[in-house]
Design a protein around this motif. Structure first.
Motif, PDB file in Angstrom:
ATOM      1  N   LEU A  34       1.727   9.320  -5.930  1.00 43.51           N
ATOM      2  CA  LEU A  34       2.167  10.695  -5.673  1.00 43.51           C
ATOM      3  C   LEU A  34       3.246  11.121  -6.660  1.00 43.51           C
ATOM      4  CD1 LEU A  34       2.311  10.710  -1.760  1.00 43.51           C
ATOM      5  CD2 LEU A  34       0.652  11.879  -3.226  1.00 43.51           C
ATOM      6  N   LEU A  35       4.128  10.210  -7.039  1.00 43.32           N
ATOM      7  CA  LEU A  35       5.159  10.524  -8.019  1.00 43.32           C
ATOM      8  C   LEU A  35       4.539  10.858  -9.370  1.00 43.32           C
ATOM      9  CD1 LEU A  35       8.152  10.688  -8.782  1.00 43.32           C
ATOM     10  CD2 LEU A  35       8.080   8.225  -9.286  1.00 43.32           C
ATOM     11  N   ARG A  36       3.562  10.028  -9.784  1.00 42.03           N
ATOM     12  CA  ARG A  36       2.886  10.307 -11.067  1.00 42.03           C
ATOM     13  C   ARG A  36       2.188  11.656 -11.034  1.00 42.03           C
ATOM     14  NH1 ARG A  36       1.527   4.693 -10.982  1.00 42.03           N
ATOM     15  NH2 ARG A  36      -0.516   5.158 -10.080  1.00 42.03           N
ATOM     16  N   ILE A  37       1.497  11.947  -9.923  1.00 40.35           N
ATOM     17  CA  ILE A  37       0.795  13.233  -9.811  1.00 40.35           C
ATOM     18  C   ILE A  37       1.797  14.384  -9.848  1.00 40.35           C
ATOM     19  CG2 ILE A  37      -0.580  14.679  -8.244  1.00 40.35           C
ATOM     20  CD1 ILE A  37      -2.036  12.151  -7.353  1.00 40.35           C
ATOM     21  N   GLY A  38       2.936  14.223  -9.157  1.00 41.59           N
ATOM     22  CA  GLY A  38       3.946  15.272  -9.157  1.00 41.59           C
ATOM     23  C   GLY A  38       4.527  15.518 -10.539  1.00 41.59           C
ATOM     24  N   LEU A  39       4.845  14.433 -11.258  1.00 40.66           N
ATOM     25  CA  LEU A  39       5.367  14.567 -12.620  1.00 40.66           C
ATOM     26  C   LEU A  39       4.355  15.229 -13.543  1.00 40.66           C
ATOM     27  CD1 LEU A  39       7.168  11.116 -13.036  1.00 40.66           C
ATOM     28  CD2 LEU A  39       8.241  13.366 -12.797  1.00 40.66           C
ATOM     29  N   ILE A  62       0.844  -1.204   0.000  1.00 38.96           N
ATOM     30  CA  ILE A  62       0.000   0.000   0.000  1.00 38.96           C
ATOM     31  C   ILE A  62       0.877   1.250   0.000  1.00 38.96           C
ATOM     32  CG2 ILE A  62      -1.713   1.292   1.316  1.00 38.96           C
ATOM     33  CD1 ILE A  62      -2.828  -1.319   2.342  1.00 38.96           C
ATOM     34  N   GLY A  63       1.925   1.241   0.836  1.00 36.36           N
ATOM     35  CA  GLY A  63       2.833   2.384   0.873  1.00 36.36           C
ATOM     36  C   GLY A  63       3.510   2.612  -0.467  1.00 36.36           C
ATOM     37  N   MET A  64       3.912   1.514  -1.129  1.00 36.98           N
ATOM     38  CA  MET A  64       4.543   1.618  -2.444  1.00 36.98           C
ATOM     39  C   MET A  64       3.565   2.197  -3.463  1.00 36.98           C
ATOM     40  SD  MET A  64       7.345   1.110  -4.154  1.00 36.98           S
ATOM     41  CE  MET A  64       8.271  -0.041  -3.129  1.00 36.98           C
TER      42      MET A  64
END
Length: 780
Positions: free
Chosen positions: A188-193, A180-182
């Protein structure tokens, strides 16, 4: 039947059902989206079964959600989002977390779910509210720019952004905690990119592309280019594991900062409305009326829990961010439903085995019912608050939440101009008035607007312009003029009505947000009503006619005639029934009531101007129904009152009671030649603490107390049990000598020498219109 032709038939069937349902809802004075949903229920698989390819219709319906959020992004720019960034990011995020936490604990505690993962999934579904429904309702009521509208949209934006995160985490809910953490980290990484890419594209690519499209001067190419851009970005977010709707919203945000934003919105709106109807109809097709009927007790219980639970979570959060209680209550009620995107989560959860078929149907049914109820809730909120303000238990709470939050130092106290609303129009007015050294006080309830006023060192009152206490703090009763430039019709009407309670003869200029508001605002007492679109037409016509050689004097005379006719020549033709419906709808949002005129009423045979009803009682007479069936909407001052008339009056309960007394002849109205005067009661007056019955001014002096102004309230025709207080302003009517004697008794000349002046003979109506304490008139 061929497959491609089947799709055409299904699409036409859905559009026909949506149009029919929307028409029926419109005739019943309900939001059209209710008709779209019901139309979808009728033709869907659980209804008449006319639609066979539901999946294909749902795919097309995604365009509706995408265009709806694209238009929202164009309107709700980064600049607007910044105004409510604290409540949207902080409050919206907390609301999602708290809803998931509470739902998980409750569902585990009573055995609705078997594992925490299922509880989290259920909480995620319940945490989302309906962007499409709430946005549609706010747009129809012209409330997107109001404080509660901005807060709702800010929280909804965060919920829509969170949907992508939820969809990314959903497959990992039945995995170990590290999985779940992964999943959260990857999402969040995809949203940030994506956010970084969107900012870059919005700065360097979008403006150039729109300028290139605009240079073609082709409406078709511009629309095609914008739609292609929107859908490409939406598909990109879908490929990244986010949602199409999120991509469409971000595309709108990127365009909102470009100079072609308004032109884009104008072109896309018709397309958006058609596909939005398709979207809501597809929501209706998911609803099984038979299942709803068989489980109606359980579903209504769930609906109640959802509304109450989300209301109790959202309302305190909004209040925590220093918004007025009234705003918090409206936001809490407005967002207390389950969103249409919860259907997406529920479907994914069913596929992943997180919910059973029965639970899925219960979620769909509950969501559908909350979506249907939301427009009714938003429509009834004004009437609910009007009623609560009259209930003694709730009155202190509503009075306290209408107090100003902050008042600037050294605001003007008299002969100033009060500007309600510091939006685009308000800012321009303040700048122009400052250039002519006019004293100004601005009223606004937006923290961002108040900060700008602080920086510009403009006197302000931080609060709701529709509040009597806020208007009083701004010195409306001593002001030279009042300008109302508020974004929503309801606040505009209330601000106008309550300002006239404080100063019935005040010069008030009002901005009409819609054509249908013009006559009502005049009827409520505005001296001038300005409609921006019509004024733009007049200015353009003036320029063109001047260029054609028409004399300036002729143009000015014609423009003045149009303004004096309340823009009647520019307004579209409307039937009497349409005008009556709009009037009834507007009156429902205010304190209004129908009264019958008794046959022996002293008002029979008088004109409205002679009766001077607004000045005497405070109510506005907005419609008359004759015995013979004729209805006169927005009657003018020359209309005579007849036996058997029924009046639609707008006013506070105490004002309506005063009108009832006046109509029945239960109060004595002085003749036009009777002297009247306002008198303020000092702290050491002999009358303080005594009732009017104990003082008995009528028997002792032949003087009648016609009204009392107390702490911003206007008590008309007070009864004998009213006790006088220090600071009260009394309107006394009677003979000149008795008035002088009474004045000396109440306020001896040794203590208040300014009161020992000759009494001027004025009619009671004129005295009421002046509505000033005697000590402020001594230099007249």
């Amino acid at each position: 039947m061929q497959e491609d032709f089947r799709l055409i038939v299904d699409l036409v069937s859905v559009l026909v059902a949506a149009a029919s349902g929307g028409l029926l809802a419109g005739l019943l004075r309900q939001p059209p989206l209710l008709g779209y949903i019901i139309g979808g229920m009728v033709v869907g698989p659980a209804g008449l079964g006319l639609i066979k390819e539901v999946v294909q219709i749902e795919t097309l319906a995604q365009f509706g959600a995408a265009f709806l959020l694209f238009a929202l992004g164009v309107e709700f720019s980064f600049a607007e989002l910044k105004k409510v960034q604290k409540i949207s990011l902080g409050g919206g995020g907390l609301q999602i977390v708290l809803t998931i936490l509470v739902t998980t604990l409750v569902s585990l505690g009573i055995g609705w779910v078997k594992s925490p993962a299922q509880g989290v999934f259920l909480g995620a579904i319940l945490s989302l509210s309906s962007t499409a429904v709430v946005l549609k309702c706010l747009m129809e009521r012209n409330e997107t720019a109001t404080p509660h509208g901005q807060v709702m949209l800010g929280i909804l934006v965060v919920q829509d952004l969170a949907l992508g995160l939820m969809l990314a985490v959903l497959p990992a809910l039945d995995q170990p905690p590290e999985a779940i953490g992964m999943a959260i980290g990857q999402a969040l990484l995809r949203i940030g990119l994506f956010a970084a890419g969107a900012v870059a594209v919005g700065i360097w690519l979008i403006p150039r592309l729109l300028r290139l499209l605009a240079k073609t001067e082709s409406r078709e190419l511009f629309l095609l280019g914008v739609v292609t851009l929107c859908l490409c970005i939406a598909l990109l977010t879908e490929q990244m594991g986010l949602s199409i709707e999120m991509g469409a919203f971000v595309a709108g945000l990127m365009i909102s900062e470009v100079e072609y934003a308004d032109q884009t919105l104008t072109y896309v709106e018709p397309l958006r409305d058609v596909f939005a109807a398709l979207f809501f109809a597809s929501v209706g097709m998911l609803i099984d009326p038979v299942f709803l009927w068989n489980n109606w007790e359980l579903i209504l219980g769930l609906v109640f829990l959802v509304f109450v639970g989300k209301f109790l979570i959202i309302t305190p959060l909004v209040k925590l961010f220093n918004y007025p209680l009234k705003t918090a209550l409206i936001v809490g009620l407005g967002l207390a439903q389950i969103g249409e995107f919860s259907f997406v989560l529920a479907s994914e959860g069913q596929v992943l085995g997180l919910v059973s078929r029965r639970v899925y149907l219960l979620l769909v049914g509950t969501t559908a019912v909350t979506l249907i109820l939301t427009p009714f809730v938003l429509q009834v909120i004004p009437q609910l608050f009007n009623w609560l303000e009259t209930v003694p238990i709730f009155k202190p709470y509503f009075n306290s939440m209408e107090l100003p939050l902050e008042v600037a130092i050294d605001i003007p106290v008299q002969n100033h101009v009060v500007v309600c609303g510091y939006g685009r129009i308000g800012r321009n007015l303040v700048r122009l008035l400052n250039e002519h050294n006019s004293q100004i006080v601005v009223i606004d309830q937006s923290e961002a607007a108040i900060q700008k006023l602080r920086e510009a060192e403009v006197p302000y009152v931080y609060g709701n312009a529709a509040s009597l206490h806020v208007l009083e703090k701004a010195g409306v009763d001593q002001a030279r003029s009042l300008v109302i430039a508020l974004p929503d019709a309801m606040s505009t009407r209330l601000a106008l009505k309550r300002a006239l309670e404080l100063a019935p003869d005040l010069d008030i200029v009002v901005q009409a947000n819609h054509n249908r508001d013009i006559e009502l605002l005049y009827q409520l007492g505005a001296k001038e009503v300005v409609q921006p679109e019509f004024e733009a037409s007049l200015e353009m016509a003036t320029h063109l006619l001047t260029g054609l050689g028409v004399p300036i004097a002729v143009i000015a005379r014609e423009v003045e005639q149009i303004r004096n006719s309340h823009y009647l020549d520019l307004r579209p033709e409307r039937s009497q029934s349409e005008i009556a419906r709009d009037l009834q709808f507007a009156a429902q949002e205010m304190n209004s009531k129908w009264y019958g005129l008794p046959s022996d009423s002293p008002l029979v045979g008088m004109t409205i101007g002679q009766a001077n009803i607004r000045s005497l009682t405070g109510v506005s007479l907005v419609a008359i129904r004759r015995d013979r069936g004729e209805e006169i909407d927005y009657p003018d001052a020359k209309i005579s009152l007849e036996k058997g008339d029924r009046f639609l009056v707008v006013g506070q309960p105490e004002e309506q009671a005063a009108f009832n007394e006046l109509a029945k002849g239960e109060v004595v109205i002085p003749e036009s030649s009777t002297p009247c005067q306002w008198l303020q009661i000092p702290e050491d007056s002999l009358g303080v603490g005594k009732t009017l019955a104990q003082l008995d001014f009528r028997r002792e002096y032949g003087v009648q107390v016609q009204a009392i102004r107390r702490e911003g309230k206007f008590i008309r025709f007070p009864d004998e049990t009213v006790e006088l207080r220090a600071g009260d302003h009394l309107l006394l009517c009677g003979g000149s000598n008795p008035l002088n004697q009474l004045r000396q008794w109440i306020a001896p000349s040794s203590k208040m020498p300014q009161l020992a002046i000759p009494i001027i003979k004025v009619p009671v109506s004129e005295a009421l219109q002046r509505f000033l304490p005697l000590d402020s008139q001594r230099n007249d």
